[in-house]
Motif scaffolding. Sequence first.
Motif, PDB file in Angstrom:
ATOM      1  N   THR A 110       0.913  -1.153   0.099  1.00 47.58           N
ATOM      2  CA  THR A 110       0.060   0.047  -0.034  1.00 47.58           C
ATOM      3  C   THR A 110       0.912   1.086  -0.114  1.00 47.58           C
ATOM      4  O   THR A 110       2.088   1.292   0.587  1.00 47.58           O
ATOM      5  N   GLY A 111       0.218   2.360  -0.593  1.00 44.39           N
ATOM      6  CA  GLY A 111       1.073   3.617  -0.702  1.00 44.39           C
ATOM      7  C   GLY A 111       1.214   4.071  -1.946  1.00 44.39           C
ATOM      8  O   GLY A 111       1.721   3.686  -2.884  1.00 44.39           O
ATOM      9  N   ASP A 112       0.723   5.676  -2.023  1.00 48.13           N
ATOM     10  CA  ASP A 112       0.948   6.496  -3.143  1.00 48.13           C
ATOM     11  C   ASP A 112       2.747   6.375  -3.707  1.00 48.13           C
ATOM     12  O   ASP A 112       2.708   6.777  -4.748  1.00 48.13           O
ATOM     13  N   GLU A 113       3.449   6.459  -2.735  1.00 45.26           N
ATOM     14  CA  GLU A 113       4.826   6.499  -2.974  1.00 45.26           C
ATOM     15  C   GLU A 113       5.409   5.390  -3.895  1.00 45.26           C
ATOM     16  O   GLU A 113       6.529   5.268  -4.197  1.00 45.26           O
ATOM     17  N   LEU A 114       5.007   4.210  -3.745  1.00 43.16           N
ATOM     18  CA  LEU A 114       5.200   2.848  -4.505  1.00 43.16           C
ATOM     19  C   LEU A 114       5.179   2.901  -5.973  1.00 43.16           C
ATOM     20  O   LEU A 114       4.117   3.288  -6.496  1.00 43.16           O
ATOM     21  N   MET A 115       6.127   2.436  -6.524  1.00 52.28           N
ATOM     22  CA  MET A 115       6.152   1.780  -7.906  1.00 52.28           C
ATOM     23  C   MET A 115       6.804   0.600  -8.157  1.00 52.28           C
ATOM     24  O   MET A 115       7.625   0.147  -7.130  1.00 52.28           O
ATOM     25  N   MET A 116       6.539  -0.283  -9.057  1.00 54.56           N
ATOM     26  CA  MET A 116       7.003  -1.466  -9.126  1.00 54.56           C
ATOM     27  C   MET A 116       8.427  -1.348  -9.745  1.00 54.56           C
ATOM     28  O   MET A 116       8.641  -0.604 -10.613  1.00 54.56           O
ATOM     29  N   ASP A 128      -3.252   5.282  -1.740  1.00 51.18           N
ATOM     30  CA  ASP A 128      -4.027   5.660  -0.366  1.00 51.18           C
ATOM     31  C   ASP A 128      -5.141   6.590  -0.361  1.00 51.18           C
ATOM     32  O   ASP A 128      -5.526   7.362  -0.145  1.00 51.18           O
ATOM     33  N   THR A 129      -6.115   5.645  -1.043  1.00 50.12           N
ATOM     34  CA  THR A 129      -7.766   5.925  -0.638  1.00 50.12           C
ATOM     35  C   THR A 129      -8.572   4.955  -0.626  1.00 50.12           C
ATOM     36  O   THR A 129      -8.066   3.827  -0.699  1.00 50.12           O
ATOM     37  N   GLU A 130      -9.645   5.148   0.164  1.00 50.29           N
ATOM     38  CA  GLU A 130     -10.375   3.895   0.604  1.00 50.29           C
ATOM     39  C   GLU A 130     -10.785   3.297  -0.610  1.00 50.29           C
ATOM     40  O   GLU A 130     -10.903   2.085  -0.509  1.00 50.29           O
ATOM     41  N   PRO A 131     -11.483   3.969  -1.667  1.00 50.70           N
ATOM     42  CA  PRO A 131     -12.008   3.178  -2.758  1.00 50.70           C
ATOM     43  C   PRO A 131     -10.744   1.968  -3.232  1.00 50.70           C
ATOM     44  O   PRO A 131     -11.130   1.061  -3.653  1.00 50.70           O
ATOM     45  N   ALA A 132      -9.675   2.587  -3.524  1.00 52.25           N
ATOM     46  CA  ALA A 132      -8.598   2.026  -4.180  1.00 52.25           C
ATOM     47  C   ALA A 132      -8.272   0.697  -3.215  1.00 52.25           C
ATOM     48  O   ALA A 132      -7.953  -0.321  -3.628  1.00 52.25           O
TER      49      ALA A 132
END
Length: 390
Positions: free
Chosen positions: A174-180, A217-221
Amino acid sequence: MIPVEEALSRVLALARAMPVETVPLAQAAGRWLAEPAVARRDQPPFAASAMDGYAVVGPAAQGAEFTVIGEAGAGHGYGGTIGAGQALRIFTGAPVPSGATQIVLQEDVARAGDRITVQATSHNANIRPQGSDFHIGQRVDPKRLSPNDLALLAAMNVPQLAVRRRPVLAIIATGDELMMPGDTPGPDQIIASNSFAIKALAEAAGAEARLLPIARDTEPALRAVFDLAQGADLVVTIGGASVGDHDLVARVAETLGMERAFYKIAMRPGKPLMAGRLRGVPMLGLPGNPVSAIVCAHLFLLPLIRAMLGDPAPAPATLRATLGVDVAATGPRTHYMRAQVSGADHPVITPFDQQDSALLTVLCAANALLIRPLGDGPRRAGEAAEFLPI
């Protein structure tokens, strides 16, 4: 915060044994045997020659002479009986003929035509008695099957085995900061690394692991990725289990019906660990820092997987070593320090100077976690200490 021991007890209480399935012997490596496997024959199934030589009615004294009346090899027995003064040329693994009591080694005789003369004596019969390895009815009890176990079970003539189904593990980073890995991160992003270690650890323990898409980092996601985890036997989230405004895992999981077992442990690294049951299956919320996530996986995820597979003693097995350096007091949390253990006969453990939970390079250099108990005072080099191999 609860102690590590209590947290592990609560995690293991979430475990439910996986159902049993039958697999061919060739597919059973690393699987957990669920029911005893029983030998269907003796091994060896007959008295067998342990050496190349000559089967005689012994003991064969030096200078004794025998007449060779035939030959036996592995898979090709001799149907007759050996009498006094007779010998049978025999090879390793061949059935010992009726009447024979000793195998004289081929290098201990001189042969001329069909006559042999014993040149050296031996007190060893060189015969493997029937059933000297195992007998019909001998059992292999439930355990994780090693390659050696497969050889034994094959010799027992057991072609199929009842094993625990591998638990399917859904991993959610989880997290907006992450990329594969392989993607191009933005200026404020990092590469997701924890998932790959967790997947490898789980698979080495006997699970099947699925990497789900990164949950933003959103509840729907996050709710959408949780929906993708349905059907898994165990859900593991990474990150988002703390108490910040963007740490949504607990909040969203609870809206989906999660029954929380605990949150926060008196340990470092890894305090913000969460556990519970979500949609009927265990859920672990691992911390986001790489070292914290991997240490918690060793301490809680792997024991949980082992318990689901039927291991009667799933808790981490610790060892003891001598401290190589002085160590400071621990304070209010158990400290799992990355360390190096050296020396097989008298192991010495030395923790690394840097213990920041973001340093993967230090973790990769470590082969152990030095366990510094909660509330323990300073310890001197030369004192005994516990550690967990990693």
